[in-house]
Structure formats: C-alpha cells, structure tokens
Design an enzyme around this catalytic site. Structure first.
Site, mmCIF file in Angstrom:
data_model
loop_
_atom_site.group_PDB
_atom_site.id
_atom_site.type_symbol
_atom_site.label_atom_id
_atom_site.label_comp_id
_atom_site.label_asym_id
_atom_site.label_seq_id
_atom_site.Cartn_x
_atom_site.Cartn_y
_atom_site.Cartn_z
ATOM 1 N N LYS A 158 -52.737 154.084 58.899
ATOM 2 C CA LYS A 158 -53.380 152.475 58.618
ATOM 3 C C LYS A 158 -53.039 152.819 57.154
ATOM 4 O O LYS A 158 -53.343 153.577 56.592
ATOM 5 C CB LYS A 158 -54.658 152.185 58.866
ATOM 6 N N GLY B 190 -62.766 131.459 68.546
ATOM 7 C CA GLY B 190 -61.309 131.590 67.756
ATOM 8 C C GLY B 190 -60.265 131.010 68.252
ATOM 9 O O GLY B 190 -60.077 131.378 69.448
ATOM 10 N N GLY C 45 -56.647 134.010 69.787
ATOM 11 C CA GLY C 45 -57.824 133.061 70.929
ATOM 12 C C GLY C 45 -56.889 131.912 71.438
ATOM 13 O O GLY C 45 -57.230 131.722 72.801
HETATM 14 P P1 NAD Z 1 -55.935 134.099 63.140
HETATM 15 O O1 NAD Z 1 -56.130 134.019 61.427
HETATM 16 O O2 NAD Z 1 -54.762 133.709 63.553
HETATM 17 O O3 NAD Z 1 -57.113 133.211 63.689
HETATM 18 C C1 NAD Z 1 -58.550 133.446 63.369
HETATM 19 C C2 NAD Z 1 -59.217 132.668 64.030
HETATM 20 O O4 NAD Z 1 -60.445 132.934 64.158
HETATM 21 C C3 NAD Z 1 -59.027 130.978 63.379
HETATM 22 O O5 NAD Z 1 -59.010 130.267 64.435
HETATM 23 C C4 NAD Z 1 -60.332 130.681 62.678
HETATM 24 O O6 NAD Z 1 -60.489 129.345 62.548
HETATM 25 C C5 NAD Z 1 -61.378 131.776 63.402
HETATM 26 N N1 NAD Z 1 -62.379 131.727 62.915
HETATM 27 C C6 NAD Z 1 -62.687 132.362 61.540
HETATM 28 N N2 NAD Z 1 -63.842 132.359 61.174
HETATM 29 C C7 NAD Z 1 -64.662 132.207 62.146
HETATM 30 C C8 NAD Z 1 -66.050 132.120 62.590
HETATM 31 N N3 NAD Z 1 -67.022 132.184 61.781
HETATM 32 N N4 NAD Z 1 -66.445 131.616 63.940
HETATM 33 C C9 NAD Z 1 -65.403 131.307 64.867
HETATM 34 N N5 NAD Z 1 -64.099 131.419 64.504
HETATM 35 C C10 NAD Z 1 -63.890 131.685 63.286
HETATM 36 O O7 NAD Z 1 -56.049 135.534 63.649
HETATM 37 P P2 NAD Z 1 -55.633 136.288 64.905
HETATM 38 O O8 NAD Z 1 -54.428 137.074 64.616
HETATM 39 O O9 NAD Z 1 -55.803 135.137 66.118
HETATM 40 O O10 NAD Z 1 -56.813 137.623 65.070
HETATM 41 C C11 NAD Z 1 -57.911 137.282 65.600
HETATM 42 C C12 NAD Z 1 -58.668 138.647 65.985
HETATM 43 O O11 NAD Z 1 -57.846 139.456 66.812
HETATM 44 C C13 NAD Z 1 -58.744 139.499 64.490
HETATM 45 O O12 NAD Z 1 -59.938 140.338 64.753
HETATM 46 C C14 NAD Z 1 -57.720 140.421 64.545
HETATM 47 O O13 NAD Z 1 -58.018 141.634 63.905
HETATM 48 C C15 NAD Z 1 -57.645 140.946 66.076
HETATM 49 N N6 NAD Z 1 -56.444 141.254 66.392
HETATM 50 C C16 NAD Z 1 -55.242 140.155 66.083
HETATM 51 C C17 NAD Z 1 -53.936 140.818 66.513
HETATM 52 C C18 NAD Z 1 -52.532 139.996 66.366
HETATM 53 O O14 NAD Z 1 -51.429 140.604 66.858
HETATM 54 N N7 NAD Z 1 -52.558 139.092 65.652
HETATM 55 C C19 NAD Z 1 -53.641 142.223 67.202
HETATM 56 C C20 NAD Z 1 -55.044 142.930 67.346
HETATM 57 C C21 NAD Z 1 -56.234 142.407 66.957
#
Ligand code: NAD
Length: 421
Positions: free
Chosen positions: A102, A214, A219
């Site tokens: 990382k 989310g 999500g």
């Molecule tokens: P993203 O930035 O596309 O979406 C994040 C979402 O969370 C948005 O809809 C935002 O409005 C919402 N959000 C922010 N604050 C919030 C709150 N207080 N309450 C409710 N919703 C809230 O991010 P993503 O890529 O969808 O990632 C989401 C999670 O999944 C993170 O924890 C990330 O580490 C994890 N993750 C993502 C990936 C990936 O491939 N994108 C892989 C593994 C893990």
C-alpha cells in the site's frame, strides 16, 4: 483514535495464536517494510513544494506486493503499514497470486491543480521505480486517486525505468491497458457474495429486503445488480441522506434523479417500483437501523460502532466499504447472531479484476467484459465457499474464518520457501 497498525497486528496475533503459527513467522508478518521518499514538484506559481510519500510492502510469499496508493492529508506510515497487511489477507482470500502492499502521499489533493497532481503522480512513479514493477509491486487507485492518476504514475515509472511496463500499475484507463469490467468489479463481486450469503440463509430474492448506504461506484453497482436479480432494495442513501420505500426502489431511476437533483434524498417521490406507494426521506443513521434482511454499508468506515450496534436489526451485514464495522461493534453483532460478511471478502472484486488486468498486460491479449465478469463470478463464489466452510459447525464469525483461511495460506507459502540461508 485507534492506530490501524495496532488493530492489524492484534488481528494477526489473534489468528496466529489459534493456528499455532511459529513466533518467527508472526514477527515477520507483523513488520511490513516501509519505503519513504520526498517528492519535490514545481507548483503552478513557480515555487517548489515537498510531499512525503510512502510505499509499504508487507509480504510477497504468494506473489508480488499489490495494493493502492492514496492521496490524503491523513496518510501516515502506520496507516500504510496496516493497509498493506490487509491487502496480503485479501489477496490470499480471493486466491490471487499477490502479496500485500500500500502507498500514499501526504497531500490534500483538493488544494492542487490538475497539472500539479499530474506532476505529483509522475514523481511518485519515478521515485519508487526501484521498488515497484510488474514482478515486484503493483499499485492501483485508492482514496482520491483514479485511473488518470495511474496513467500518470505509469508514465513516470516507465520513463524512469526506460522501458514499457503496463503491468506495473492496475486500474488504468482502457486505452493504456486497463481491463474491461474494472469499473463495476467491486459492486458486481459484492453482488455474487451477497447471493451466496442469501442462499446460505435460505433467503429468496423476492422476499429479501436490502438497504444500501452509499450511492457511489460500489453502492450503486451492487444495488442495481440486486434489484435486477429480484431483491427488494428498500433503502438507498448518499452523504446528504437517503430514501426508504418498503415496496422497493429501482436504483437506476434513483441514480438518474440524483444526477438531476444532486442528492438522493430529494428523490423520495420517484424510483418506486410500486405505483401506489411513495418513498420517504430517511437519515443515514436510521437507514443502518432498518429492519431489513441485508444491510450493505458501501460508503464510509466505522459507521457500525458501539453506539448503534445494539440497534442494528438486519440479519446479515455485507461490508462493501472498507472497515465499516469497528472491532467493538463486530463483537456485539456476533453475540447478537448477526452475520457479517467481512470487507476483505465482500469488496475483493476490485482487486480480483486488477489481477485480471495484470494477467492481460502480461501477455498483451485482452478479454471482453463478459469474459472478465464470468471469471470474476467464478472467483468470488469459490472464495465465499472456502471462507464459509472454515466456520461451519463452529462458533466463529466470517471475519475470523477469513483471517484464519488467509493466514494459513500465507504462512504455508512462507514455510514452503524454506530458510533464507
Ligand atoms: P464513491 O466516492 O464513488 O462513493 C461514495 C459514496 O458514499 C457516495 O455516494 C457518497 O455520497 C456516499 N457518502 C459519503 N459520505 C456519506 C455519509 N456520511 N453517509 C452516507 N453516504 C455517504 O466511492 P466508492 O468507490 O463507491 O467506495 C465506497 C467504499 O467502498 C469505500 O469505503 C471504499 O474504500 C470501498 N471500496 C471501493 C472499491 C472500488 O473499487 N471503488 C474497492 C474496495 C473498497
């Protein structure tokens, strides 16, 4: 604030005790190597600024180190250490031939222009050229980095290395060797896992209610796949709040509304699949406490904590965000009989397709989206079954099963290599 490195070491020590892992192995696995570099870049106004950058390499017994690079002011040596350890377990859980790494840069990316971000990303790629590479350590996007950042880092790396090496970074744009299907991989992988846990609990899609916190990449994707497979998605939210409809919500319609209105809570009158019922607005905290079959936190870390764990009514929690459940809440949920599918398994679809990208880069031959998705399905369903089997008939949580399963694989790989001298 809990130090994530202490948490990661405690989790390891706990699993090592149960598996009776030798002391020298525990010590080796508790101490990732952290490389630190100062990145000095030209700002747009002609000044120079220095940024501290890290790359933590945890273990490579099963294959090259693998893990994201984040741009965030809160990046620290201990944070990258912990995150690299979790990547080792995640790779082992989904059976991909990588170890854990990382990286991060201590920077507030919102304060830099696009050109400054480009210079910073290229500086990262070239400054770590001696410790990165397709056979050594392969970074990917993480918090506040994306496919464009990877394209810049790759360019910085290749210029310093003096040769092309598309497999040195994953999560790249398709034009530079990225994989089809990477954009939906984490959500789709989570969908396969949710189907498996639903089957294990005899839940029928049409009678199974789901709440998703989310509406970002992860999500939205998982909610959409679940809806299309017949599950009843009754609640969705974003950072401003959410919507609830016991008759079911069509995530695609809600997303279109969110794009138009800017927030999901303003879309409570549309998205219903039942014409006679309307959605109501709901807070993020209330969404977590809904009486649903499956709760999917897909936004932030630590949303399930000691404060609300006693009020969670879902039968199953599928962790799509990284670290949405605090260790205290995890114990409470386990005692209350709520099954938690851990992040290291549930959201591993992203790293799985990163692996597919690396494979495609290695032999310069590219797969269709259908082939990527088919291979992702096989990999995720098999990983679920292997982890689930560890605890059948025992009193352990799926998180514990996942750690025991992963540590055993990594420890076996280290032992099989024999002594260094
Ligand atoms: P993203 O930035 O596309 O979406 C994040 C979402 O969370 C948005 O809809 C935002 O409005 C919402 N959000 C922010 N604050 C919030 C709150 N207080 N309450 C409710 N919703 C809230 O991010 P993503 O890529 O969808 O990632 C989401 C999670 O999944 C993170 O924890 C990330 O580490 C994890 N993750 C993502 C990936 C990936 O491939 N994108 C892989 C593994 C893990």
């Amino acid at each position: 604030m809990v130090n994530p490195y202490e948490t990661a070491k405690n989790q390891l020590a706990d699993a090592a005790k149960e598996l009776k892992i030798a002391e020298h192995l525990l010590s080796e696995l508790s101490n990732p190597t952290v490389h630190q570099r100062d990145l000095v870049i030209d700002l747009d106004d002609g000044r120079k600024e220095k940024f501290v950058a890290y790359r933590s390499q945890h273990n490579n017994a099963r294959g090259p180190f693998k893990g994201g690079v984040r741009f965030h002011p809160g990046v620290s040596e201990d944070e990258v250490r912990a995150l690299s350890m979790w990547m080792t377990w995640k790779s082992a859980i989904v059976n991909i031939p990588f170890g854990g790494g990382k990286g991060g840069v201590v920077v507030d990316p919102k304060k830099l222009s696009k050109d400054e971000l480009q210079r910073l990303a290229k500086a990262y790629g070239s400054a770590f050229v001696d410790v990165l590479g397709p056979r050594t350590d392969i970074p990917a996007p993480d918090v506040y980095t994306n496919s464009q950042t990877m394209a810049w880092m790759l360019d910085g790396y290749e210029r310093a290395a003096g040769h092309q090496a598309p497999g040195a970074f994953t999560g790249k744009p398709i034009a530079l060797g990225g994989s089809e299907g990477r954009d939906t991989a984490t959500g789709l992988g989570g969908f396969f896992i949710t189907e498996e846990i639903a089957k294990a609990n005899n839940m029928k899609p049409s009678e199974t209610t789901v709440a998703v916190q989310g509406m970002g990449n992860v999500g939205y994707t998982i909610a959409d796949y679940l809806f299309k497979a017949g599950y009843k998605v009754v609640a969705l939210s974003d950072s401003k709040g959410g919507i609830y409809n016991d008759g079911g919500i069509n995530p695609e319609l809600s997303r279109m509304c969110k794009i138009e209105k800017g927030m999901i809570s303003d879309c409570y009158h549309i998205g219903s699949v039942q014409d006679d019922k309307e959605s109501t607005q709901i807070s993020n905290e209330d969404l977590l406490k809904l009486d649903v079959d499956i709760l999917i936190p897909a936004a932030l870390e630590s949303v399930l904590s000691k404060k609300n764990a006693d009020n969670i009514k879902a039968k199953v929690v599928v962790e799509m965000a990284n670290g949405p459940t605090t260790p205290n809440a995890d114990d409470i949920l386990h005692e209350r009989g709520i099954q938690v599918v851990p992040d290291v398994l549930a959201n591993a679809g992203g790293v799985a397709v990163s692996y597919f990208e690396w494979v495609q880069n290695s032999y310069g031959y590219y797969w269709t989206r259908d082939l990527v998705n088919q291979r992702l399905e096989e990999l995720m369903r098999n990983s679920f079954k292997k982890v689930y089997a560890v605890c059948i008939g025992q009193e352990c949580s799926m998180r514990r099963s996942a750690y025991l399963y992963a540590l055993k694989k990594v420890a076996d790989a280290i032992e099989l290599r024999g002594k260094e001298k």
